[in-house]
Design a protein around this motif. Structure first.
Motif, mmCIF file in Angstrom:
data_model
loop_
_atom_site.group_PDB
_atom_site.id
_atom_site.type_symbol
_atom_site.label_atom_id
_atom_site.label_comp_id
_atom_site.label_asym_id
_atom_site.label_seq_id
_atom_site.Cartn_x
_atom_site.Cartn_y
_atom_site.Cartn_z
ATOM 1 N N THR A 1 0.894 -1.086 0.112
ATOM 2 C CA THR A 1 0.117 -0.011 0.126
ATOM 3 C C THR A 1 0.931 1.382 0.092
ATOM 4 O OG1 THR A 1 -0.192 0.187 2.111
ATOM 5 C CG2 THR A 1 -1.866 -1.259 1.308
ATOM 6 N N ASP A 2 0.409 2.344 -0.720
ATOM 7 C CA ASP A 2 0.939 3.538 -0.644
ATOM 8 C C ASP A 2 0.000 4.560 -0.376
ATOM 9 O OD1 ASP A 2 3.264 5.134 -1.003
ATOM 10 O OD2 ASP A 2 3.215 4.957 -3.303
ATOM 11 N N ALA A 3 0.432 5.705 0.529
ATOM 12 C CA ALA A 3 -0.449 6.764 0.671
ATOM 13 C C ALA A 3 -0.907 7.483 -0.810
ATOM 14 C CB ALA A 3 0.125 7.714 1.671
ATOM 15 N N PRO A 4 -2.121 7.941 -0.888
ATOM 16 C CA PRO A 4 -2.458 8.565 -2.046
ATOM 17 C C PRO A 4 -1.630 10.015 -2.303
ATOM 18 C CG PRO A 4 -4.174 8.891 -0.417
ATOM 19 C CD PRO A 4 -3.086 7.978 0.162
ATOM 20 N N THR A 5 -1.653 10.452 -3.558
ATOM 21 C CA THR A 5 -1.011 11.621 -3.883
ATOM 22 C C THR A 5 -1.514 12.985 -2.896
ATOM 23 O OG1 THR A 5 -2.131 12.026 -5.759
ATOM 24 C CG2 THR A 5 0.100 11.082 -5.867
ATOM 25 N N ASP A 6 -2.848 12.797 -2.722
ATOM 26 C CA ASP A 6 -3.534 13.900 -2.171
ATOM 27 C C ASP A 6 -3.282 13.925 -0.554
ATOM 28 O OD1 ASP A 6 -5.187 11.851 -1.477
ATOM 29 O OD2 ASP A 6 -7.011 12.791 -1.981
ATOM 30 N N ASN A 7 -2.339 12.927 0.075
ATOM 31 C CA ASN A 7 -2.284 12.953 1.296
ATOM 32 C C ASN A 7 -0.722 12.263 1.443
ATOM 33 O OD1 ASN A 7 -3.448 12.972 3.986
ATOM 34 N ND2 ASN A 7 -3.728 10.808 4.193
ATOM 35 N N HIS A 8 -0.006 13.057 0.828
ATOM 36 C CA HIS A 8 1.359 13.011 1.116
ATOM 37 C C HIS A 8 2.069 11.750 0.594
ATOM 38 C CE1 HIS A 8 0.505 16.653 3.653
ATOM 39 N NE2 HIS A 8 -0.390 15.784 4.297
ATOM 40 N N GLY A 9 1.358 10.973 -0.159
ATOM 41 C CA GLY A 9 2.058 9.664 -0.780
ATOM 42 C C GLY A 9 2.697 9.781 -2.107
ATOM 43 N N LYS A 10 2.968 8.891 -2.635
ATOM 44 C CA LYS A 10 3.540 8.534 -3.957
ATOM 45 C C LYS A 10 2.008 8.149 -5.035
ATOM 46 C CE LYS A 10 8.112 7.806 -2.879
ATOM 47 N NZ LYS A 10 9.608 6.719 -2.971
ATOM 48 N N GLY A 11 1.224 7.611 -4.359
ATOM 49 C CA GLY A 11 0.089 7.262 -5.124
ATOM 50 C C GLY A 11 0.544 5.874 -6.184
ATOM 51 N N GLU A 12 1.678 5.275 -5.798
ATOM 52 C CA GLU A 12 2.164 4.147 -6.597
ATOM 53 C C GLU A 12 1.358 2.649 -6.397
ATOM 54 O OE1 GLU A 12 6.436 4.459 -6.061
ATOM 55 O OE2 GLU A 12 6.488 5.919 -7.494
ATOM 56 N N ALA A 13 0.523 2.538 -5.345
ATOM 57 C CA ALA A 13 -0.191 1.309 -5.183
ATOM 58 C C ALA A 13 -1.342 1.718 -4.458
ATOM 59 C CB ALA A 13 0.751 0.538 -4.396
ATOM 60 N N PHE A 14 -2.556 0.843 -4.259
ATOM 61 C CA PHE A 14 -3.544 0.861 -3.723
ATOM 62 C C PHE A 14 -3.133 1.481 -2.235
ATOM 63 C CE2 PHE A 14 -5.104 -2.853 -6.225
ATOM 64 C CZ PHE A 14 -6.214 -2.312 -6.575
ATOM 65 N N SER A 15 -4.058 2.405 -1.918
ATOM 66 C CA SER A 15 -3.865 3.021 -0.476
ATOM 67 C C SER A 15 -5.071 2.214 0.514
ATOM 68 C CB SER A 15 -4.699 4.338 -0.425
ATOM 69 O OG SER A 15 -6.024 4.196 -0.536
ATOM 70 N N PRO A 16 -4.582 2.231 1.493
ATOM 71 C CA PRO A 16 -5.600 1.424 2.627
ATOM 72 C C PRO A 16 -7.024 1.415 2.413
ATOM 73 C CG PRO A 16 -3.630 2.026 3.810
ATOM 74 C CD PRO A 16 -3.315 3.023 2.623
ATOM 75 N N THR A 17 -7.479 2.782 2.191
ATOM 76 C CA THR A 17 -8.790 3.339 1.913
ATOM 77 C C THR A 17 -9.374 2.582 0.499
ATOM 78 O OG1 THR A 17 -8.339 5.266 1.048
ATOM 79 C CG2 THR A 17 -8.956 5.020 3.440
ATOM 80 N N ASP A 18 -8.381 2.668 -0.538
ATOM 81 C CA ASP A 18 -8.593 1.972 -1.675
ATOM 82 C C ASP A 18 -9.139 0.458 -1.430
ATOM 83 O OD1 ASP A 18 -8.250 4.263 -3.454
ATOM 84 O OD2 ASP A 18 -6.056 3.681 -3.823
ATOM 85 N N LEU A 19 -8.416 -0.231 -0.552
ATOM 86 C CA LEU A 19 -8.521 -1.646 -0.495
ATOM 87 C C LEU A 19 -9.810 -2.047 0.369
ATOM 88 C CD1 LEU A 19 -4.691 -2.911 0.653
ATOM 89 C CD2 LEU A 19 -6.139 -3.044 -1.479
ATOM 90 N N VAL A 20 -10.057 -1.101 1.106
ATOM 91 C CA VAL A 20 -11.719 -1.020 1.690
ATOM 92 C C VAL A 20 -12.643 -1.257 0.637
ATOM 93 C CG1 VAL A 20 -13.164 0.029 3.351
ATOM 94 C CG2 VAL A 20 -10.724 -0.076 3.921
ATOM 95 N N ALA A 21 -12.524 -0.079 -0.098
ATOM 96 C CA ALA A 21 -13.647 -0.165 -1.341
ATOM 97 C C ALA A 21 -13.472 -1.082 -2.050
ATOM 98 C CB ALA A 21 -13.634 1.182 -1.970
ATOM 99 N N ASN A 22 -12.253 -1.506 -2.669
ATOM 100 C CA ASN A 22 -12.126 -2.914 -3.437
ATOM 101 C C ASN A 22 -12.549 -3.969 -2.676
ATOM 102 O OD1 ASN A 22 -10.715 -3.325 -6.294
ATOM 103 N ND2 ASN A 22 -10.028 -4.900 -4.677
ATOM 104 N N ALA A 23 -12.257 -4.024 -1.542
ATOM 105 C CA ALA A 23 -12.782 -5.411 -0.714
ATOM 106 C C ALA A 23 -14.160 -5.470 -0.960
ATOM 107 C CB ALA A 23 -12.101 -5.399 0.697
ATOM 108 N N ALA A 24 -15.048 -4.387 -0.807
ATOM 109 C CA ALA A 24 -16.535 -4.624 -0.633
ATOM 110 C C ALA A 24 -16.793 -5.187 -2.408
ATOM 111 C CB ALA A 24 -16.978 -3.268 -0.771
ATOM 112 N N GLY A 25 -16.138 -4.430 -3.304
ATOM 113 C CA GLY A 25 -16.460 -5.098 -4.742
ATOM 114 C C GLY A 25 -16.278 -6.533 -4.917
ATOM 115 N N SER A 26 -15.031 -6.833 -4.525
ATOM 116 C CA SER A 26 -14.499 -8.171 -4.581
ATOM 117 C C SER A 26 -15.389 -9.187 -3.815
ATOM 118 C CB SER A 26 -13.029 -8.421 -4.106
ATOM 119 O OG SER A 26 -12.493 -9.514 -4.158
#
Length: 133
Positions: free
Chosen positions: A26-51
């Motif tokens: 996981t990587d922090a998103p660019t809008d929260n000081h990260g590089k955005g080069e991987a799923f963020s933890p909150t991306d994984l939460v949303a993705n987990a719901a769909g999966s």
């Protein structure tokens, strides 16, 4: 224990699933000081719901003698600024099969019983759409 998370520095983590050994970065998103080069933890939460939703539908589809292989799920996560948290998750289920209205209802209801979906905080707005072939 299910997994082990290691902080790698620069707002990146490595999570190892202990049973399989598979890794998620996981990587922090660019809008929260990260590089955005991987799923963020909150991306994984949303993705987990769909999966989870499509997996629950696939389990139920076996009883209906349907194969959902090739179905896709489009997940959109909307963040809230203050406090920073997930405000909305939009899930579009694009189903690869054509089936009766009765089967569609059964499968759509099954999707809504997904444990991840049911575990999301009630303040998170959830919008779910089903597109059938």
């Amino acid at each position: 224990m299910t997994s082990k998370v290691t902080y790698l520095g620069e707002l990146r983590t490595s999570s190892i699933h202990l049973q399989s050994g598979s890794e998620i970065i996981t990587d922090a998103p660019t809008d929260n000081h990260g590089k955005g080069e991987a799923f963020s933890p909150t991306d994984l939460v949303a993705n987990a719901a769909g999966s989870c939703m499509v997996s629950i539908m696939a389990i139920k589809s076996k009883d209906l003698e349907l194969d959902l292989t090739g179905s896709t799920v489009e997940v959109t996560k909307v963040m809230q600024a203050e406090p920073r948290k997930i405000a909305k998750i939009i899930i579009v289920m694009n189903m690869s099969v054509s089936t009766s209205d009765k089967n569609k209802t059964i499968l759509e209801r099954a999707a809504m019983t997904c444990p991840v979906f049911l575990s999301l905080h009630p303040d998170i707005e959830k919008e779910v759409m089903f597109n059938w072939k």
